[in-house]
Design a protein around this motif. Structure first.
Motif, PDB file in Angstrom:
ATOM      1  N   THR A 334       0.878  -1.094   0.193  1.00  0.00           N
ATOM      2  CA  THR A 334       0.026  -0.119  -0.087  1.00  0.00           C
ATOM      3  C   THR A 334       0.557   1.608   0.226  1.00  0.00           C
ATOM      4  O   THR A 334       1.427   2.028  -0.902  1.00  0.00           O
ATOM      5  N   ASP A 432      -5.774  -4.064  -5.981  1.00  0.00           N
ATOM      6  CA  ASP A 432      -5.569  -5.141  -5.161  1.00  0.00           C
ATOM      7  C   ASP A 432      -6.206  -5.907  -4.507  1.00  0.00           C
ATOM      8  O   ASP A 432      -7.144  -6.377  -5.042  1.00  0.00           O
ATOM      9  N   GLU A 433      -5.722  -6.891  -3.947  1.00  0.00           N
ATOM     10  CA  GLU A 433      -5.564  -8.463  -3.958  1.00  0.00           C
ATOM     11  C   GLU A 433      -6.119  -8.898  -5.175  1.00  0.00           C
ATOM     12  O   GLU A 433      -6.895  -9.600  -5.956  1.00  0.00           O
TER      13      GLU A 433
END
Ligand SMILES: Nc1ncnc2c1ncn2[C@@H]1O[C@H](COP(=O)(O)OP(=O)(O)OP(=O)(O)O)[C@@H](O)[C@H]1O
Ligand SMILES: [Mg+2]
Length: 911
Positions: A334, A432-433
């Motif tokens: 992040t 993300d992910e």
């Protein structure tokens, strides 16, 4: 003959075909000195030629095919050399050969009647060719590029998708020897003209096929380069010369001092990049990461930012702006992205003009607010205005306001608001992910593909190379088309790689598969970066992992025996029922291990049902209810009825007593079990908070923040491991208790990584509770010994339904070992009797991790891979009756424990 019809000839034929240039390297521009390489670049070139790329990548080095230009990739004085940045391949160098000769009379090569001449087996030659159907027309139209393989007396012609389009046998061996550039031959009704010789290495690696799909990656820059060949002097920018600077840029200065101590300066664009992207000849300005951020960045994060910058700027693979950052969990992906966004939003290499305006971050619902918080944590609330979408904040608001530059949205919400989002021009997309995009057929993937944004980043904590098709989907998402079409990818990479791994593969097939895998890794390694947790270990406190084997209670044992004698289990063992009854049996045994009252509830629930399935389940429960006391009330369950629950309570009590300020994360895979644990907390007056599948997404971050806060009075965080443990930071807790076990080790690893991560101040204690001699031990053993679960290691979607059991395995699963202290230890073949601390002495070296799983040594990264049996043997282990337990926590719970395994990581870390 007209040559312009063949794809490789479309861009003119004044020179013979330029040999294939892998992405990341374009034709050398006239003023680029490709022969002048710095010594370290040469070193890496040698390494790359020896196919050592995998190791390079594993050493967290980053590989680029771009040539360094003056001042590129400078990181001034931050004390960490950015080694291995430039990886060159000799074959990468473009060469311009003299024009070829066109021979006028093609010779038909026919099937011989008698094969008199001896053919040397070893003679295999490869040629790049163009082909067309045989005809007598004067002006022929070439139909395509192809690869001609001449082996002995036989020919094979493959198109650039790897498919066979012709085969033939040579008439005379002598003819083959003569084949050379410019020759024309007839093969199976096709006329073929030889354009050049392909080295065996280029064939084996598959590079020679990439002219079709892969060439897209170089097309734009080659065109740029071509332009400059036609008039090399016209378009050359000389940013340094005053007269070339457009007005307004004269005082262009970097936003931050590139020469300051510890400054982190991004790579300067090379000449090709400037040709392509600096049309207005703006001066080159250093892009420097905000020192405010650099101060906090770990070395691997600095490298990561540089890598991301080069990727999204199209510096690593020309014309391609995608990246996959696959750092292991907790490495701060992040923060790396936030640093990149902040940098690109304010700066750019051309005249200092910002590269991006708007960024879209798509993330699982439970992490939307985490992203907002991380922005705030690292940049405060003034620098960047981020807009997290939730129930009260709709996308429309973001669209209307010029105020916000970053939109953070969940995958689910993205689908719902796709039409509005499509109307916004986003310059950077972060998923993300993002391993969920491995399936290109799902709606989320198609929705995201439909966004026109070119600069795409996937973040994932899990390796992406387990499944070659999923791998393709992820690669194709970030850099569309770079591996060609799916069908050509299958032929050129997937099929040979899979074939080479079959036990029956010939030496030739093995070699080809390995080379293709190496090439694929090399190509994709340019924009995939993965570092393992070891890089931050030194910043983390010690981690003490314990596997605790809890003795089952008397009621548990009795019920367990009865279940194993049931008709349903007997049928399973005879392989009689086809409708997966074993899953019901396994489920019942697991419930019983957690607490008998869970089983009681199931029995009662099925008593009045009548469907076939439930009948089956009823046969499992037959007579069980009589084992419970007549007045048994599941709501009034006692703690003594479950061995694990007794251990848990003692553990909570001792943590409270010895570490009154520390907190516990208590994890289960089942909501019903969490209900029991919650009731236990209530009974004992432990303040708790809870996050499970039912927790609204909008409340999740609040719950996490509350628990992490030092002012929180919560002692326990009840967490459902399957309901959004991914990505959460639970550093407020320093004790993690895994109350039950999942088939998939990834679930447990995910949970463990929530606590032992950056920001954790206390030593982290992990307790995995298993009921001795039961199915829980078997699941644990399967986790640590079965190779076939390697895929599940990284895939949280794999559940027991995906596991096939043989009758033999079921027999083992459905056995209760009542007299053993620890079946797992019995299996280790260890000489100790468990009466004193023991650590296995035949220390087997854990292999050095290699992140890429495309190569022949299919391995997982070392730090987060599940333990193997031999590694477990190296853990300290002792029975519960052992006299001198040095660990005060274990000392207190040992009465109900038959055996312990313990391992300490980072014992010496001082925090
Ligand atoms: N340089 C740093 N110094 C201190 N804390 C950091 C640093 N980098 C990251 N962190 C903190 O580490 C924690 C983990 O970071 P982050 O959530 O970005 O990990 P991640 O790589 O996304 O992991 P996951 O795959 O689990 O999502 C966060 O609390 C973050 O604020
Ligand atoms: Mg994350």
């Amino acid at each position: 003959m007209r040559r312009s019809a063949a794809p490789s000839q479309l861009q003119g034929n004044s020179f013979k075909k330029v040999k294939f240039i892998p992405p990341g390297r374009s034709n050398p521009s006239p003023d680029e000195e490709i022969t002048k390489m710095s010594p370290d670049v040469k070193l890496l070139q040698v390494a790359a030629n020896k196919n050592t790329f995998l190791q390079l990548q594993n050493n967290t080095q980053i590989c680029s095919l771009n040539l360094p230009t003056d001042g590129s990739a400078r990181e001034i004085n931050h004390g960490h050399n950015y080694n291995g940045k430039h990886c060159l391949k000799a074959s990468v160098m473009a060469t311009l050969d003299p024009p070829h000769t066109v021979h006028s009379a093609p010779k038909e090569i026919t099937v011989p009647k008698r094969q008199e001449e001896e053919e040397p087996d070893s003679l295999v030659k490869y040629f790049s060719v163009v082909w067309c159907k045989a005809s007598k027309k004067k002006h022929k139209k070439w139909e395509g590029d192809a690869v001609l393989i001449v082996k002995g007396k036989s020919f094979t012609l493959k198109d650039l998708e790897g498919k066979d389009i012709g085969r033939g046998l040579a008439y005379k061996f002598k003819e083959l020897e003569k084949i050379e550039e410019g020759h024309r031959v007839m093969i199976g009704g096709k006329e073929v003209e030889v354009m050049g010789i392909i080295s065996p290495d280029d064939f084996n690696s598959g590079r020679c096929f990439q002219l079709g799909g892969g060439s897209l990656a170089i097309s734009s820059s080659s065109q740029a380069a071509k332009k400059c060949f036609s008039n090399p002097f016209k378009s050359v920018c000389k940013p340094s010369s005053k007269e070339n600077r457009p007005n307004g840029f004269q005082d262009c200065k970097p936003r931050h001092d590139p020469h300051a101590q510890n400054s982190l300066v991004m790579s300067r664009p090379d000449n090709n990049h400037q040709w392509m992207f600096n049309k207005s000849c703006s001066p080159i300005v250093d892009v420097v990461i905000d020192p405010y951020l650099v101060y906090h960045l770990r070395p691997h994060q600095k490298e990561g930012i540089l890598f991301l910058y080069e990727c999204v700027m199209g510096m690593r693979v020309n014309g391609r702006c995608g990246a996959i950052l696959a750092d292991e969990m907790g490495l701060g992906k992040t923060l790396q992205c936030i640093s990149l966004i902040w940098t690109l939003q304010c700066q750019g290499p051309y005249g200092g003009k910002p590269v991006i305006k708007k960024t879209l971050i798509v993330t699982p619902g439970s992490l939307v607010n985490n992203w907002r918080k991380e922005f705030q944590k690292w940049l405060g609330s003034e620098r960047i205005k981020v807009f997290p979408v939730d129930q009260d904040h709709k996308v429309e608001e973001f669209i209307k306001s010029p105020f916000y530059s970053v939109l953070i949205i969940s995958y689910e919400m993205l689908l719902r608001s796709l039409d509005q989002i499509k109307n916004v021009k986003f310059d950077l997309l972060i998923c993300d992910e993002g391993h969920r995009l491995k399936n290109s057929a799902i709606k989320t993937t198609t929705a995201l593909i439909s966004l026109s944004c070119e600069k795409r980043i996937i973040l994932t904590g899990t390796p992406v190379q387990n499944d070659l098709q999923e791998f393709f989907a992820l690669i194709d998402f970030v850099n569309p088309g770079i591996l060609g079409s799916l069908s050509s990818y299958r032929k050129i990479y997937e099929e040979p790689i899979i074939l080479s791994r079959q036990p029956s593969a010939s030496e030739e097939e093995k070699e080809l598969g390995e080379k293709r895998a190496a090439e694929l890794t090399c190509l994709t390694g340019l924009f995939i970066l993965r570092r393992t947790q070891e890089v931050i270990n030194k910043y983390l406190p010690p981690k003490i992992e314990n596997v605790v084997f809890c003795r089952p209670g008397a009621l548990q044992i009795e019920l367990y025996r009865k279940l194993l004698n049931s008709q349903a289990v007997r049928f399973c063992l005879q392989g009689l029922l086809g409708n997966s009854p074993h899953l019901i049996c396994i489920g019942a045994l697991k419930k019983l291990c957690n607490h008998p009252c869970l089983l009681f509830n199931s029995i009662k629930g099925k008593e009045c049902s009548s469907t076939w399935d439930e009948n089956e389940e009823r046969s499992l429960y037959e007579g069980l209810v009589n084992v419970f006391p007549a007045d048994y009330n599941p709501l009034m369950f006692t703690e003594e009825e479950s061995g694990k629950l007794q251990v848990l309570l003692k553990l909570l009590a001792v943590i409270r007593e010895l570490r009154p300020t520390e907190k516990v994360v208590l994890v289960s895979n089942y909501t019903q079990t969490l209900n029991i644990l919650q009731e236990v907390c209530r009974r004992h007056g432990y303040a708790f908070t809870r996050l499970d599948g039912q927790t609204p997404v909008s409340q999740r971050q609040q719950i996490v923040d509350g628990f992490n806060s030092k002012y929180s009075s919560d002692f326990i965080f009840l967490l459902s491991s399957k309901a959004g443990g991914v990505g959460l930071n639970l550093i407020g807790g320093s004790h993690l208790i895994l109350y039950d076990i999942d088939w998939n080790p990834a679930t447990d690893i995910q949970a463990m990584s929530r606590l032992w991560r950056d920001g954790q101040k206390h030593p982290v204690h992990i307790y995995r509770l298993l009921t001795t001699g039961t199915i829980e031990e078997k699941i644990y053993q399967r986790q640590i010994s079965k190779q076939d679960l390697s895929g599940a290691v990284v895939d949280l979607t794999k559940t027991s339904e995906h596991i096939q059991f043989s009758v033999e395995e079921l027999k083992n699963l459905f056995t209760l070992h009542e007299s053993s202290h620890c079946v797992t230890h019995d299996l280790l073949d260890c000489e100790c009797t468990g009466d004193k601390d023991h650590t296995g002495d035949s220390l087997e070296k854990v292999p050095i991790s290699r992140n890429c799983q495309l190569g022949p040594h299919h391995q997982k990264s070392s730090s987060l891979k599940p333990l193997s049996m031999s590694q477990l043997k190296q853990w300290k282990h002792f029975s519960g009756d052992h006299l001198n337990l040095t660990d005060p926590f274990l000392e207190r719970i040992r009465e109900n424990v038959s055996f312990f395994f313990q391992n300490i990581t980072n014992q010496s870390t001082v925090i």
